[in-house]
Motif scaffolding. Sequence first.
Motif, PDB file in Angstrom:
ATOM      1  N   ARG B  13       0.836  -1.205   0.000  1.00  0.00           N
ATOM      2  CA  ARG B  13       0.000   0.000   0.000  1.00  0.00           C
ATOM      3  C   ARG B  13       0.866   1.248   0.000  1.00  0.00           C
ATOM      4  O   ARG B  13       0.584   2.216  -0.700  1.00  0.00           O
ATOM      5  CB  ARG B  13      -0.953  -0.025   1.196  1.00  0.00           C
ATOM      6  CG  ARG B  13      -1.964  -1.183   1.109  1.00  0.00           C
ATOM      7  CD  ARG B  13      -2.702  -1.412   2.413  1.00  0.00           C
ATOM      8  NE  ARG B  13      -3.587  -0.325   2.738  1.00  0.00           N
ATOM      9  CZ  ARG B  13      -3.598   0.322   3.899  1.00  0.00           C
ATOM     10  NH1 ARG B  13      -2.733   0.006   4.853  1.00  0.00           N
ATOM     11  NH2 ARG B  13      -4.452   1.292   4.115  1.00  0.00           N
ATOM     12  N   ARG B  14       1.942   1.221   0.791  1.00  0.00           N
ATOM     13  CA  ARG B  14       2.837   2.389   0.816  1.00  0.00           C
ATOM     14  C   ARG B  14       3.516   2.602  -0.530  1.00  0.00           C
ATOM     15  O   ARG B  14       3.800   3.722  -0.928  1.00  0.00           O
ATOM     16  CB  ARG B  14       3.898   2.228   1.916  1.00  0.00           C
ATOM     17  CG  ARG B  14       3.389   2.557   3.309  1.00  0.00           C
ATOM     18  CD  ARG B  14       4.544   2.624   4.303  1.00  0.00           C
ATOM     19  NE  ARG B  14       5.249   1.359   4.439  1.00  0.00           N
ATOM     20  CZ  ARG B  14       4.906   0.403   5.289  1.00  0.00           C
ATOM     21  NH1 ARG B  14       3.875   0.567   6.095  1.00  0.00           N
ATOM     22  NH2 ARG B  14       5.590  -0.718   5.349  1.00  0.00           N
ATOM     23  N   ARG B  16       2.230   2.106  -3.387  1.00  0.00           N
ATOM     24  CA  ARG B  16       1.217   2.282  -4.433  1.00  0.00           C
ATOM     25  C   ARG B  16       1.110   1.051  -5.335  1.00  0.00           C
ATOM     26  O   ARG B  16       1.002   1.160  -6.547  1.00  0.00           O
ATOM     27  CB  ARG B  16       1.495   3.534  -5.289  1.00  0.00           C
ATOM     28  CG  ARG B  16       1.103   4.846  -4.625  1.00  0.00           C
ATOM     29  CD  ARG B  16       1.269   6.034  -5.560  1.00  0.00           C
ATOM     30  NE  ARG B  16       0.500   5.910  -6.788  1.00  0.00           N
ATOM     31  CZ  ARG B  16      -0.794   6.242  -6.905  1.00  0.00           C
ATOM     32  NH1 ARG B  16      -1.443   6.719  -5.885  1.00  0.00           N
ATOM     33  NH2 ARG B  16      -1.417   6.093  -8.051  1.00  0.00           N
ATOM     34  N   PRO B  75      -5.045   4.890  -4.495  1.00  0.00           N
ATOM     35  CA  PRO B  75      -5.955   5.883  -5.060  1.00  0.00           C
ATOM     36  C   PRO B  75      -5.458   6.324  -6.432  1.00  0.00           C
ATOM     37  O   PRO B  75      -4.269   6.594  -6.599  1.00  0.00           O
ATOM     38  CB  PRO B  75      -5.916   7.046  -4.068  1.00  0.00           C
ATOM     39  CG  PRO B  75      -4.793   6.781  -3.148  1.00  0.00           C
ATOM     40  CD  PRO B  75      -4.402   5.350  -3.264  1.00  0.00           C
ATOM     41  N   ARG B  77      -4.564   8.580  -9.620  1.00  0.00           N
ATOM     42  CA  ARG B  77      -4.092   9.971  -9.698  1.00  0.00           C
ATOM     43  C   ARG B  77      -4.169  10.476 -11.127  1.00  0.00           C
ATOM     44  O   ARG B  77      -4.071   9.695 -12.073  1.00  0.00           O
ATOM     45  CB  ARG B  77      -2.596  10.053  -9.342  1.00  0.00           C
ATOM     46  CG  ARG B  77      -2.215   9.593  -8.000  1.00  0.00           C
ATOM     47  CD  ARG B  77      -0.738   9.883  -7.762  1.00  0.00           C
ATOM     48  NE  ARG B  77       0.138   9.035  -8.568  1.00  0.00           N
ATOM     49  CZ  ARG B  77       1.457   9.025  -8.459  1.00  0.00           C
ATOM     50  NH1 ARG B  77       2.059   9.812  -7.587  1.00  0.00           N
ATOM     51  NH2 ARG B  77       2.183   8.224  -9.210  1.00  0.00           N
ATOM     52  N   ARG B 120      -1.916  19.690  -5.792  1.00  0.00           N
ATOM     53  CA  ARG B 120      -0.459  19.802  -5.740  1.00  0.00           C
ATOM     54  C   ARG B 120       0.039  20.402  -7.043  1.00  0.00           C
ATOM     55  O   ARG B 120      -0.357  19.973  -8.127  1.00  0.00           O
ATOM     56  CB  ARG B 120       0.171  18.419  -5.528  1.00  0.00           C
ATOM     57  CG  ARG B 120       0.042  17.936  -4.092  1.00  0.00           C
ATOM     58  CD  ARG B 120       0.517  16.502  -3.970  1.00  0.00           C
ATOM     59  NE  ARG B 120       1.965  16.389  -4.031  1.00  0.00           N
ATOM     60  CZ  ARG B 120       2.594  15.229  -4.237  1.00  0.00           C
ATOM     61  NH1 ARG B 120       1.914  14.122  -4.434  1.00  0.00           N
ATOM     62  NH2 ARG B 120       3.908  15.193  -4.251  1.00  0.00           N
ATOM     63  N   PHE B 122       3.449  21.906  -9.261  1.00  0.00           N
ATOM     64  CA  PHE B 122       4.895  22.012  -9.437  1.00  0.00           C
ATOM     65  C   PHE B 122       5.172  22.969 -10.590  1.00  0.00           C
ATOM     66  O   PHE B 122       4.841  22.664 -11.733  1.00  0.00           O
ATOM     67  CB  PHE B 122       5.523  20.655  -9.761  1.00  0.00           C
ATOM     68  CG  PHE B 122       5.421  19.654  -8.643  1.00  0.00           C
ATOM     69  CD1 PHE B 122       6.424  19.560  -7.683  1.00  0.00           C
ATOM     70  CD2 PHE B 122       4.326  18.807  -8.553  1.00  0.00           C
ATOM     71  CE1 PHE B 122       6.332  18.640  -6.650  1.00  0.00           C
ATOM     72  CE2 PHE B 122       4.230  17.880  -7.516  1.00  0.00           C
ATOM     73  CZ  PHE B 122       5.237  17.806  -6.572  1.00  0.00           C
ATOM     74  N   GLY B 132      10.396  11.721 -10.018  1.00  0.00           N
ATOM     75  CA  GLY B 132      10.238  11.632  -8.572  1.00  0.00           C
ATOM     76  C   GLY B 132       8.820  11.335  -8.122  1.00  0.00           C
ATOM     77  O   GLY B 132       8.586  10.981  -6.968  1.00  0.00           O
TER      78      GLY B 132
END
Lengths: 112, 235
Positions: B13-14, B16, B75, B77, B120, B122, B132
């Motif tokens: 899960r961490r 993805r 989730p 994106r 978010r 950039f 990244g």
Amino acid sequence: MTTASPSSSPIDVLATAEAWAAAGRPLALATVIETWGSAPRPVGSHLVIDADGNFEGSVSGGCVEGAVVSEAAEVIADGKPRVLSFGVADETAWRVGLSCGGRIRVMVERIG
Amino acid sequence: MDIALLQRLNGLRRARKAGVVVTRVSDASNRLVAEGDGLDGDPLRVEIASAFRSGKSGVVVHDTEEYFLTAHLPPPRIVAIGAVHITQALIPIAAVADFDLIVVDPRTAFATPERFAGCRLFAEWPEDVLPGLGLDPHTAVAAVTHDPKIDDFALRHALERGCFYVGALGSRKTHAKRRERLIGAGVPEADIEAIRAPIGMDIGASTPAEIAVAVMAEIIEAYRRRPIDVTGTPR
């Protein structure tokens, strides 16, 4: 760069479970496995419970957590998983969409 | 559930990555199927593949035995290249559809926090930011700047990373030129075919908001109908 918590809920129950287990606390995990009617929490929702009755997460938004927590103590003690069924027979409650007017099945298993 | 399985699941899960926990209801014995694991010979491969695609958990019955499948999908994106009007309109639409939105545009006149509150942002070149961000098969990329200097790298990178949706704004003529540039850059022709251009579902959209709706609809369709191979990996 990484993204935020993988869970959309503010409390990540499975991360909490892992942290509690790492601290050596005996635990049970409760999971909503089936719902009928207007169940307040969707299938797959988790509640983690320790031997002292501390818990995190929810399986019903508060309606049946007490019963699940007390059952969890026995699951932790004897290691035997259980499947619990809860329902509210009140048809009026169901019709008007009250959150506790549904039925749910909850599996409780020991972690560890 | 043993602790090792729980740790492995949280690790997925961490990172993805998608995972499905299969629990036999009668004795609560569990196993974890991770994205990329082979499903060949798995008696529940159809049900597990379906859980990977839909993200829905539920009970299935196999040989009179009940199994509970818990689907854990990252989730989804959207990475939008271009801090333009269409992207501003996409902010509330993506939010209600439960997609995280990230906006990248090196043009600081466009990429201002005032115009992009709530997502978010950039104000940098895609080449500097995208590696990244860890683009993956649960990410959509929509390139809407019209500017090859900004869009082309993002498109190539999205295709390489296996993003479930890659779309590019521009007319058919613009896209024909884009094709030539990408072929020249060594992108396989089959990959270029996967780019949705002109971007957006054909609903006759004309305003920026309508184009944002068309893009969102196309992204949802690509996500819900994405092919899942028998290994559980979206491709």
